[in-house]
Design a protein around this motif. Structure first.
Motif, PDB file in Angstrom:
ATOM      1  N   HIS A  49      -2.360   8.280   1.500  1.00 44.34           N
ATOM      2  CA  HIS A  49      -2.641   9.325   0.506  1.00 44.34           C
ATOM      3  C   HIS A  49      -1.450   9.543  -0.432  1.00 44.34           C
ATOM      4  CE1 HIS A  49      -6.419  11.268   2.264  1.00 44.34           C
ATOM      5  NE2 HIS A  49      -6.077  10.365   3.167  1.00 44.34           N
ATOM      6  N   PHE A  50      -0.471   8.664  -0.398  1.00 42.65           N
ATOM      7  CA  PHE A  50       0.663   8.793  -1.312  1.00 42.65           C
ATOM      8  C   PHE A  50       0.214   8.371  -2.714  1.00 42.65           C
ATOM      9  CE2 PHE A  50       4.811   8.896   1.273  1.00 42.65           C
ATOM     10  CZ  PHE A  50       4.221   9.643   2.273  1.00 42.65           C
ATOM     11  N   PRO A  51       0.608   9.106  -3.747  1.00 45.23           N
ATOM     12  CA  PRO A  51       0.073   8.864  -5.096  1.00 45.23           C
ATOM     13  C   PRO A  51       0.312   7.445  -5.599  1.00 45.23           C
ATOM     14  CG  PRO A  51       1.220  10.964  -5.022  1.00 45.23           C
ATOM     15  CD  PRO A  51       1.511  10.271  -3.720  1.00 45.23           C
ATOM     16  N   SER A  52      -0.724   6.880  -6.171  1.00 47.82           N
ATOM     17  CA  SER A  52      -0.610   5.549  -6.767  1.00 47.82           C
ATOM     18  C   SER A  52       0.175   5.587  -8.068  1.00 47.82           C
ATOM     19  CB  SER A  52      -2.010   4.972  -7.016  1.00 47.82           C
ATOM     20  OG  SER A  52      -1.937   3.679  -7.555  1.00 47.82           O
ATOM     21  N   CYS A  53       0.244   6.759  -8.692  1.00 46.79           N
ATOM     22  CA  CYS A  53       0.989   6.866  -9.956  1.00 46.79           C
ATOM     23  C   CYS A  53       2.497   6.853  -9.742  1.00 46.79           C
ATOM     24  CB  CYS A  53       0.577   8.115 -10.729  1.00 46.79           C
ATOM     25  SG  CYS A  53       0.783   9.658  -9.802  1.00 46.79           S
ATOM     26  N   ASP A  54       2.946   6.915  -8.506  1.00 50.41           N
ATOM     27  CA  ASP A  54       4.357   6.680  -8.210  1.00 50.41           C
ATOM     28  C   ASP A  54       4.633   5.201  -8.453  1.00 50.41           C
ATOM     29  OD1 ASP A  54       6.747   5.952  -6.517  1.00 50.41           O
ATOM     30  OD2 ASP A  54       6.678   8.103  -6.108  1.00 50.41           O
ATOM     31  N   PRO A  55       5.672   4.846  -9.195  1.00 48.96           N
ATOM     32  CA  PRO A  55       5.891   3.429  -9.527  1.00 48.96           C
ATOM     33  C   PRO A  55       6.080   2.542  -8.309  1.00 48.96           C
ATOM     34  CG  PRO A  55       7.823   4.750 -10.075  1.00 48.96           C
ATOM     35  CD  PRO A  55       6.716   5.704  -9.783  1.00 48.96           C
ATOM     36  N   ARG A  56       6.507   3.116  -7.188  1.00 48.54           N
ATOM     37  CA  ARG A  56       6.706   2.319  -5.980  1.00 48.54           C
ATOM     38  C   ARG A  56       5.395   1.860  -5.354  1.00 48.54           C
ATOM     39  NH1 ARG A  56      10.442   6.761  -3.202  1.00 48.54           N
ATOM     40  NH2 ARG A  56       8.949   8.035  -4.382  1.00 48.54           N
ATOM     41  N   SER A  57       4.273   2.350  -5.859  1.00 53.37           N
ATOM     42  CA  SER A  57       2.979   1.958  -5.321  1.00 53.37           C
ATOM     43  C   SER A  57       2.519   0.588  -5.811  1.00 53.37           C
ATOM     44  CB  SER A  57       1.924   3.023  -5.665  1.00 53.37           C
ATOM     45  OG  SER A  57       2.184   4.213  -4.948  1.00 53.37           O
ATOM     46  N   LEU A  58       3.288  -0.027  -6.672  1.00 52.29           N
ATOM     47  CA  LEU A  58       3.087  -1.429  -7.036  1.00 52.29           C
ATOM     48  C   LEU A  58       4.340  -2.178  -6.636  1.00 52.29           C
ATOM     49  CD1 LEU A  58       1.655  -3.811  -8.394  1.00 52.29           C
ATOM     50  CD2 LEU A  58       2.576  -3.016 -10.580  1.00 52.29           C
ATOM     51  N   ASN A  59       4.184  -3.204  -5.815  1.00 46.95           N
ATOM     52  CA  ASN A  59       5.358  -3.864  -5.265  1.00 46.95           C
ATOM     53  C   ASN A  59       5.105  -5.355  -5.082  1.00 46.95           C
ATOM     54  OD1 ASN A  59       6.618  -4.918  -2.494  1.00 46.95           O
ATOM     55  ND2 ASN A  59       8.044  -3.477  -3.407  1.00 46.95           N
ATOM     56  N   GLN A  60       6.086  -6.156  -5.483  1.00 47.23           N
ATOM     57  CA  GLN A  60       6.028  -7.599  -5.269  1.00 47.23           C
ATOM     58  C   GLN A  60       7.248  -8.042  -4.475  1.00 47.23           C
ATOM     59  OE1 GLN A  60       5.436  -8.768  -9.535  1.00 47.23           O
ATOM     60  NE2 GLN A  60       3.676  -9.891  -8.708  1.00 47.23           N
ATOM     61  N   SER A  61       7.017  -8.760  -3.398  1.00 45.41           N
ATOM     62  CA  SER A  61       8.099  -9.379  -2.640  1.00 45.41           C
ATOM     63  C   SER A  61       7.827 -10.875  -2.622  1.00 45.41           C
ATOM     64  CB  SER A  61       8.189  -8.789  -1.238  1.00 45.41           C
ATOM     65  OG  SER A  61       6.923  -8.810  -0.594  1.00 45.41           O
ATOM     66  N   THR A 119       1.878  -9.693  -3.606  1.00 47.34           N
ATOM     67  CA  THR A 119       1.741  -8.457  -4.388  1.00 47.34           C
ATOM     68  C   THR A 119       0.986  -7.408  -3.595  1.00 47.34           C
ATOM     69  OG1 THR A 119       1.725  -9.732  -6.447  1.00 47.34           O
ATOM     70  CG2 THR A 119       0.880  -7.479  -6.551  1.00 47.34           C
ATOM     71  N   ASN A 120       1.508  -6.178  -3.609  1.00 48.87           N
ATOM     72  CA  ASN A 120       0.890  -5.058  -2.914  1.00 48.87           C
ATOM     73  C   ASN A 120       0.610  -3.912  -3.876  1.00 48.87           C
ATOM     74  OD1 ASN A 120       1.074  -5.300   0.339  1.00 48.87           O
ATOM     75  ND2 ASN A 120       2.705  -6.469  -0.636  1.00 48.87           N
ATOM     76  N   VAL A 121      -0.544  -3.285  -3.703  1.00 49.46           N
ATOM     77  CA  VAL A 121      -0.925  -2.139  -4.525  1.00 49.46           C
ATOM     78  C   VAL A 121      -1.388  -1.010  -3.604  1.00 49.46           C
ATOM     79  CG1 VAL A 121      -2.342  -1.300  -6.431  1.00 49.46           C
ATOM     80  CG2 VAL A 121      -1.720  -3.729  -6.322  1.00 49.46           C
ATOM     81  N   GLY A 122      -0.670   0.103  -3.632  1.00 46.78           N
ATOM     82  CA  GLY A 122      -1.119   1.308  -2.942  1.00 46.78           C
ATOM     83  C   GLY A 122      -2.065   2.064  -3.851  1.00 46.78           C
ATOM     84  N   CYS A 123      -3.240   2.383  -3.364  1.00 41.99           N
ATOM     85  CA  CYS A 123      -4.313   2.868  -4.240  1.00 41.99           C
ATOM     86  C   CYS A 123      -4.503   4.380  -4.206  1.00 41.99           C
ATOM     87  CB  CYS A 123      -5.622   2.156  -3.893  1.00 41.99           C
ATOM     88  SG  CYS A 123      -5.549   0.379  -4.245  1.00 41.99           S
ATOM     89  N   GLY A 124      -3.516   5.132  -3.691  1.00 37.59           N
ATOM     90  CA  GLY A 124      -3.578   6.584  -3.775  1.00 37.59           C
ATOM     91  C   GLY A 124      -4.665   7.170  -2.905  1.00 37.59           C
ATOM     92  N   ALA A 125      -5.468   8.056  -3.493  1.00 36.25           N
ATOM     93  CA  ALA A 125      -6.543   8.712  -2.748  1.00 36.25           C
ATOM     94  C   ALA A 125      -7.511   9.363  -3.720  1.00 36.25           C
ATOM     95  CB  ALA A 125      -5.982   9.755  -1.785  1.00 36.25           C
ATOM     96  N   ILE A 126      -8.740   9.516  -3.252  1.00 37.24           N
ATOM     97  CA  ILE A 126      -9.747  10.266  -4.000  1.00 37.24           C
ATOM     98  C   ILE A 126      -9.760  11.729  -3.563  1.00 37.24           C
ATOM     99  CG2 ILE A 126     -12.258  10.588  -4.241  1.00 37.24           C
ATOM    100  CD1 ILE A 126     -11.293   8.439  -6.046  1.00 37.24           C
ATOM    101  N   ASP A 127      -9.449  11.986  -2.311  1.00 37.60           N
ATOM    102  CA  ASP A 127      -9.642  13.333  -1.772  1.00 37.60           C
ATOM    103  C   ASP A 127      -8.429  14.241  -1.924  1.00 37.60           C
ATOM    104  OD1 ASP A 127     -10.985  15.400  -0.249  1.00 37.60           O
ATOM    105  OD2 ASP A 127      -9.626  14.883   1.386  1.00 37.60           O
ATOM    106  N   ARG A 128      -7.246  13.836  -1.458  1.00 40.05           N
ATOM    107  CA  ARG A 128      -6.073  14.694  -1.535  1.00 40.05           C
ATOM    108  C   ARG A 128      -4.827  13.834  -1.397  1.00 40.05           C
ATOM    109  NH1 ARG A 128      -8.398  14.860   3.350  1.00 40.05           N
ATOM    110  NH2 ARG A 128      -7.081  14.497   5.179  1.00 40.05           N
ATOM    111  N   PHE A 129      -3.721  14.349  -1.908  1.00 37.63           N
ATOM    112  CA  PHE A 129      -2.455  13.632  -1.823  1.00 37.63           C
ATOM    113  C   PHE A 129      -1.618  14.121  -0.647  1.00 37.63           C
ATOM    114  CE2 PHE A 129      -2.768  13.055  -6.624  1.00 37.63           C
ATOM    115  CZ  PHE A 129      -3.082  11.703  -6.541  1.00 37.63           C
ATOM    116  N   GLU A 130      -0.766  13.246  -0.193  1.00 39.20           N
ATOM    117  CA  GLU A 130       0.329  13.618   0.699  1.00 39.20           C
ATOM    118  C   GLU A 130       1.583  12.975   0.147  1.00 39.20           C
ATOM    119  OE1 GLU A 130       1.847  12.524   5.157  1.00 39.20           O
ATOM    120  OE2 GLU A 130      -0.230  13.191   4.973  1.00 39.20           O
ATOM    121  N   LEU A 131       2.731  13.619   0.315  1.00 43.27           N
ATOM    122  CA  LEU A 131       3.990  13.055  -0.145  1.00 43.27           C
ATOM    123  C   LEU A 131       5.043  13.238   0.934  1.00 43.27           C
ATOM    124  CD1 LEU A 131       2.531  14.626  -2.813  1.00 43.27           C
ATOM    125  CD2 LEU A 131       4.360  13.378  -3.946  1.00 43.27           C
TER     126      LEU A 131
END
Length: 443
Positions: free
Chosen positions: A240-252, A255-267
């Motif tokens: 539930h960590f926000p996808s709009c955080d730049p760290r939610s796109l990562n390449q090592s 490629t990995n993409v964290g897709c956030g959440a529809i229901d609620r966020f956690e940080l």
């Protein structure tokens, strides 16, 4: 006779061993990202002649919030109905936790929403999350309702989508040996025929040491499945960590993409999870992915509430590891320390309920300001308040001020205080501190 207890114990030990191997692999990748990799000035943009041969939507962690799913699907179609280059949506993908506890009414409501809003010609790909597998009948329920296996491969326009469900196992989201073996086999089969195209992996938890939230909400087992396979673009949720955080796109090395959440966020704050700052329940993020036959992938991130496109990332060739630009190292390089303007205004107002609200102009950053450290001292220099406060960067509103509730007993009406503010971005870089004089205004 087969000893079921011994088999279960062996299975758990194998899972733990795989997790340890994956953890070590993830740690190595994480260290490599910080130390190694290219540094570029800026990021590539999709060229004008980029034409996708597949387009799909990914969302996660809707937890019975089917109204937002319906609005998201309708919005996605609307965005591309008039696209002159490539119209429509080829697939809608759910990464799990579409229910609260995996009961049949939850399934029925979710599937009804999909059926009512997904148009003919668009495929649906769904997997089990940890909330679905809370029920002993989770696997049978999934097969009955969706008509396919929890682990499945879908071919769309020449692209392979490897969808890997969570299972009732050692934990709520780990994977049995059979799933890991199956995923490796399917990846090998996809590589043999994809001819340079990206291979899309769909799973519920993050791979360890990849995207924002993956240090806490992760499954190290899968690092050893996808790791080293550069053509893999993996989509995950669970945190539930926000996808709009730049760290939610990562390449090592993939490629990995964290897709956030529809229901609620956690940080998180100071590496402590379960942080739910103001408006955390207004989460409504989804991802749109476009790809062509030459290995190019475009990843778009959208906030449904505001209609904001917060990410437009273009990967020219997923197979070209040497030129990955969305590594942690390069993202951090392209994110200078936040700036708080010298003329920043700050106020302290008391609400009728007695709570004090500190407000000041937002700092500027290339990506986001993740949090502010606010320190308040009285006329004698005595500290009366100090706290790190998470910014509501995940709310794409027109408010240009940062507003924080600092409690009811922190300030005294009419007294003047010195307020020191430090902004911190996603990569831990901090602004120069700014100190301003503020008089506490009573209700």
């Amino acid at each position: 006779m087969i000893n079921a207890k011994k088999l279960f114990t062996l299975d758990v030990l194998v899972v733990l061993l795989a997790a340890v191997i994956g953890l070590n692999y993830g740690l190595i990748c994480g260290v490599n990202q910080v130390i190694n990799g290219n540094v570029t000035e800026g990021f590539p943009q999709a060229p004008a002649d980029f034409v996708p041969t597949v387009r799909f939507v990914v969302f996660t962690d809707s937890h019975n919030n089917n109204a937002r799913i319906a609005a998201m699907i309708d919005k996605a179609y609307e965005m591309f109905d008039d696209d002159e280059k490539y119209q429509g949506i080829d697939a809608v993908c759910s990464l799990g936790d579409f229910t609260s506890i995996g009961t049949e009414p939850d399934y029925d409501a979710f599937i009804s929403t999909l059926n009512e809003h997904i148009r003919p010609g668009t495929k649906t790909i769904c997997i089990l999350g940890n909330h679905e597998v809370k029920q002993d009948y989770a696997l049978d329920m999934f097969r009955e309702k969706f008509g396919y296996e929890p682990d499945t491969v879908t071919e769309i326009n020449g692209f392979s989508f490897i969808a890997l469900s969570s299972y009732p196992h050692a934990t709520e989201w780990t994977y049995p040996r059979s799933s890991i073996r199956w995923a490796k086999e399917q990846l090998a089969a996809a590589e043999a025929k994809n001819d340079g195209r990206a291979v899309f992996a769909l799973q519920h938890p993050h791979n360890f040491a990849t995207v924002y939230g993956s240090s806490f909400y992760c499954e190290p087992q899968l690092n050893t499945v996808w790791g080293g396979h550069s053509e893999v673009v993996c989509f995950s949720g669970h945190s539930h960590f926000p996808s709009c955080d730049p760290r939610s796109l990562n390449q090592s090395d993939f490629t990995n993409v964290g897709c956030g959440a529809i229901d609620r966020f956690e940080l998180e704050k100071n590496c402590l999870i379960n942080q739910h700052p103001e408006n955390y329940d207004k989460a409504a993020e989804f991802t749109v992915v476009e790809a062509d036959n030459d290995g190019s992938v475009r990843i778009l991130g959208y906030d449904l509430n505001s209609g904001t496109c917060f990410r437009d990332a273009y990967i020219d060739d997923v197979n070209d590891v040497e030129n990955y630009t969305y590594s942690y190292k390069n993202m951090k390089h392209n994110d200078p320390a936040p700036v708080i303007k010298a003329e920043t205004a700050c106020t302290a107002d008391q609400h009728e309920n007695g709570e004090w609200i500190i407000s000041f102009d937002e700092a500027e950053d290339a990506f986001i300001v993740h949090d502010y450290t606010v320190k308040i001292t009285d006329e004698n220099g005595k500290r009366v308040y100090r706290e790190k406060l998470i910014d509501d960067y995940y709310c794409f509103d027109e408010d240009s001020t940062a507003d924080f509730n600092i409690g009811a007993d922190t300030l005294q009406p009419g007294k003047t205080y010195q307020v020191t503010i430090v902004a911190e971005n996603a990569y831990g870089k901090t602004s120069e501190p700014l100190t301003v004089s503020v008089t506490a205004e009573p209700a």
